[in-house]
Scaffold this active site. Structure first.
Site, PDB file in Angstrom:
ATOM      1  N   SER A 107      62.384  20.389  35.298  1.00  0.00           N
ATOM      2  CA  SER A 107      63.561  20.061  34.505  1.00  0.00           C
ATOM      3  C   SER A 107      64.608  19.344  35.340  1.00  0.00           C
ATOM      4  O   SER A 107      65.560  18.800  34.795  1.00  0.00           O
ATOM      5  CB  SER A 107      64.221  21.329  33.980  1.00  0.00           C
ATOM      6  OG  SER A 107      63.303  22.130  33.335  1.00  0.00           O
ATOM      7  N   HIS A 155      58.535  15.370  31.537  1.00  0.00           N
ATOM      8  CA  HIS A 155      59.382  16.496  31.151  1.00  0.00           C
ATOM      9  C   HIS A 155      59.301  16.726  29.645  1.00  0.00           C
ATOM     10  O   HIS A 155      59.920  16.000  28.863  1.00  0.00           O
ATOM     11  CB  HIS A 155      60.822  16.197  31.601  1.00  0.00           C
ATOM     12  CG  HIS A 155      61.786  17.302  31.360  1.00  0.00           C
ATOM     13  ND1 HIS A 155      63.144  17.100  31.258  1.00  0.00           N
ATOM     14  CD2 HIS A 155      61.610  18.633  31.182  1.00  0.00           C
ATOM     15  CE1 HIS A 155      63.743  18.248  31.040  1.00  0.00           C
ATOM     16  NE2 HIS A 155      62.832  19.186  30.984  1.00  0.00           N
ATOM     17  N   GLU A 202      60.631  13.202  28.531  1.00  0.00           N
ATOM     18  CA  GLU A 202      61.448  12.417  29.462  1.00  0.00           C
ATOM     19  C   GLU A 202      60.528  12.059  30.636  1.00  0.00           C
ATOM     20  O   GLU A 202      60.012  12.953  31.313  1.00  0.00           O
ATOM     21  CB  GLU A 202      62.621  13.300  29.923  1.00  0.00           C
ATOM     22  CG  GLU A 202      63.749  12.571  30.574  1.00  0.00           C
ATOM     23  CD  GLU A 202      64.923  13.525  30.863  1.00  0.00           C
ATOM     24  OE1 GLU A 202      64.713  14.731  31.066  1.00  0.00           O
ATOM     25  OE2 GLU A 202      66.063  13.028  30.898  1.00  0.00           O
ATOM     26  N   ASN A 206      69.076  17.250  31.284  1.00  0.00           N
ATOM     27  CA  ASN A 206      69.737  18.452  31.788  1.00  0.00           C
ATOM     28  C   ASN A 206      71.058  18.178  32.491  1.00  0.00           C
ATOM     29  O   ASN A 206      71.881  19.073  32.637  1.00  0.00           O
ATOM     30  CB  ASN A 206      68.784  19.240  32.689  1.00  0.00           C
ATOM     31  CG  ASN A 206      67.835  20.031  31.826  1.00  0.00           C
ATOM     32  OD1 ASN A 206      68.257  20.673  30.862  1.00  0.00           O
ATOM     33  ND2 ASN A 206      66.552  19.962  32.122  1.00  0.00           N
TER      34      ASN A 206
HETATM   35  N1  LIG Z   1      61.851  26.746  29.661  1.00  0.00           N
HETATM   36  C1  LIG Z   1      62.147  25.534  29.206  1.00  0.00           C
HETATM   37  O1  LIG Z   1      62.744  25.364  28.133  1.00  0.00           O
HETATM   38  C2  LIG Z   1      61.715  24.313  29.995  1.00  0.00           C
HETATM   39  C3  LIG Z   1      61.795  23.057  29.364  1.00  0.00           C
HETATM   40  C4  LIG Z   1      61.327  21.940  30.050  1.00  0.00           C
HETATM   41  C5  LIG Z   1      60.853  22.069  31.346  1.00  0.00           C
HETATM   42  N2  LIG Z   1      60.814  23.297  31.948  1.00  0.00           N
HETATM   43  C6  LIG Z   1      60.245  23.372  33.306  1.00  0.00           C
HETATM   44  O2  LIG Z   1      58.898  23.819  33.181  1.00  0.00           O
HETATM   45  C7  LIG Z   1      58.547  24.571  34.360  1.00  0.00           C
HETATM   46  C8  LIG Z   1      58.077  25.938  33.919  1.00  0.00           C
HETATM   47  O3  LIG Z   1      59.122  26.573  33.226  1.00  0.00           O
HETATM   48  P1  LIG Z   1      58.840  27.811  32.252  1.00  0.00           P
HETATM   49  O4  LIG Z   1      60.049  27.976  31.432  1.00  0.00           O
HETATM   50  O5  LIG Z   1      57.510  27.652  31.607  1.00  0.00           O
HETATM   51  O6  LIG Z   1      58.786  28.998  33.340  1.00  0.00           O
HETATM   52  P2  LIG Z   1      58.131  30.442  33.205  1.00  0.00           P
HETATM   53  O7  LIG Z   1      58.872  31.312  34.134  1.00  0.00           O
HETATM   54  O8  LIG Z   1      58.008  30.849  31.772  1.00  0.00           O
HETATM   55  O9  LIG Z   1      56.625  30.212  33.743  1.00  0.00           O
HETATM   56  C9  LIG Z   1      56.319  29.802  35.043  1.00  0.00           C
HETATM   57  C10 LIG Z   1      54.876  30.212  35.333  1.00  0.00           C
HETATM   58  O10 LIG Z   1      54.483  29.616  36.572  1.00  0.00           O
HETATM   59  C11 LIG Z   1      53.622  30.535  37.216  1.00  0.00           C
HETATM   60  N3  LIG Z   1      53.475  30.190  38.619  1.00  0.00           N
HETATM   61  C12 LIG Z   1      54.330  30.418  39.653  1.00  0.00           C
HETATM   62  N4  LIG Z   1      53.788  29.936  40.802  1.00  0.00           N
HETATM   63  C13 LIG Z   1      52.589  29.391  40.479  1.00  0.00           C
HETATM   64  C14 LIG Z   1      51.566  28.740  41.239  1.00  0.00           C
HETATM   65  N5  LIG Z   1      51.675  28.557  42.543  1.00  0.00           N
HETATM   66  N6  LIG Z   1      50.451  28.305  40.593  1.00  0.00           N
HETATM   67  C15 LIG Z   1      50.313  28.501  39.241  1.00  0.00           C
HETATM   68  N7  LIG Z   1      51.255  29.119  38.470  1.00  0.00           N
HETATM   69  C16 LIG Z   1      52.368  29.548  39.104  1.00  0.00           C
HETATM   70  C17 LIG Z   1      54.287  31.893  36.957  1.00  0.00           C
HETATM   71  O11 LIG Z   1      53.376  32.974  37.168  1.00  0.00           O
HETATM   72  C18 LIG Z   1      54.713  31.741  35.487  1.00  0.00           C
HETATM   73  O12 LIG Z   1      53.704  32.209  34.607  1.00  0.00           O
HETATM   74  C19 LIG Z   1      59.783  24.590  35.238  1.00  0.00           C
HETATM   75  O13 LIG Z   1      59.689  23.557  36.172  1.00  0.00           O
HETATM   76  C20 LIG Z   1      60.922  24.346  34.253  1.00  0.00           C
HETATM   77  O14 LIG Z   1      62.036  23.776  34.852  1.00  0.00           O
HETATM   78  C21 LIG Z   1      61.228  24.420  31.301  1.00  0.00           C
END
Ligand SMILES: NC(=O)c1ccc[n+]([C@@H]2O[C@H](COP(=O)([O-])OP(=O)(O)OC[C@H]3O[C@@H](n4cnc5c(N)ncnc54)[C@H](O)[C@@H]3O)[C@@H](O)[C@H]2O)c1
Length: 287
Positions: free
Chosen positions: A118, A139, A151, A189
């Protein structure tokens, strides 16, 4: 792009894997947490059923999705047949850096590497790679099956060819790609997070309650969802991490996460995913 690996089975990884599989793409999803991967199966099935119930997809598309998706704890072999890897792991530079340096050694030269980050710099993540020209930001927005935007973030060394392939692929899966330069928080963001942070500060200073703050933005600004409910949906830990990236990237204290946000994250109140945030989410009540 017919064979894709999604790394991370959290909120976003699940949504992206579901979206790809609905579009008939062979998708593998993996996570270092077995618990998260097991929950991912249930969550994707639940989401597919609710898309069918809302007539967003047909039953046939649901079955195609289920046939196309594979859940793997370890992904050591067969990485040379991948066309694209989308990383959606925890928003932490060191975690992502480690993932990409491991994966790059195993994939074919034609495979594109994308991060769903993000806010973290695409150029910084690419700088430790052998082939930074095939690295790009992709993104997606939450929920990935519904939200139209992707994005697309071009790092300093991302090639035009990589960018064009991802733009074309984005269209193929029914999304609209908007290209951003690689600045902290990109476009989305940089604008969204200061608003969410300010809403949390208004709550902390007791300007008004949760419902009132969200109502003002919904009714007065025509936002489909108030900023506090949106923060719960995104995940309060994710919001905090993005604000820290903005603060450090621009070296500007105006992006400091609100003390209330920090407190809630420390207490494990992360929003929808922990069923407690600015709102409470229980099974019976779909608020
Ligand atoms: N939540 C949102 O609305 C949103 C929107 C767009 C982008 N993002 C981005 O997406 C990414 C994930 O966010 P999220 O909200 O899904 O987070 P989340 O916390 O729900 O999930 C993250 C997952 O990554 C796993 N993980 C950690 N280290 C790892 C590794 N080395 N190998 C494989 N898996 C691993 C964790 O166990 C967890 O299940 C982030 O970079 C975040 O910034 C989030």
């Amino acid at each position: 792009m017919n064979n894709i690996l999604v790394i991370g089975s959290g909120v976003m990884g699940n949504g992206i894997a579901e979206l790809l599989s609905i579009n008939g793409i062979k998708t593998t999803i993996t996570d270092t947490s077995v618990k998260s991967l097991n929950q991912s199966k249930e969550k994707i099935l639940f989401s597919l059923n609710s898309l069918v119930n809302k007539s967003k997809i047909t039953n046939r598309q649901k079955n195609i999705a289920l046939e196309n998706i594979d859940f793997k704890e370890k992904i050591d072999q067969k990485m040379n047949n991948l066309d694209l890897v989308i990383e959606a792991a925890t928003e932490d530079f060191n975690i992502k850096k480690e993932i990409f340096s491991t994966v790059e050694k195993k994939i074919s030269p034609d495979c594109i590497l994308a991060s769903n980050t993000s806010s973290i710099s695409i150029s910084k993540m690419a700088s430790q790679l052998k082939f930074p020209e095939r690295f790009i930001g992709m993104h997606f927005f939450n929920p990935a099956t519904i939200m139209k935007l992707v994005e697309i973030v071009k790092g300093q060394k991302t090639s035009t060819e990589t960018c064009n392939k991802i733009l074309e692929f984005t269209k193929r899966i029914g999304k609209i790609g908007v290209i951003s330069k690689d600045y902290p928080g990109f476009i989305s963001n940089r604008i969204l997070m200061p608003m969410i942070n300010e809403a949390i500060e208004a709550l902390r200073q007791n300007v008004a309650g949760v419902e009132e703050i969200d109502s003002v933005m919904k009714l007065g600004m025509a936002h489909p969802m108030g900023p506090l409910k949106l923060a719960d949906l995104i995940g309060l830990d994710v919001c905090k991490s993005i604000l820290e990236v903005l603060r450090d990237g621009f070296n500007d204290a105006k992006y400091n996460p609100s003390k209330l946000l920090v407190k809630m994250v420390n207490e494990g109140k992360l929003g929808r995913k922990t069923k407690q945030g600015f709102y409470n989410y229980n099974i019976d009540k779909n608020n």
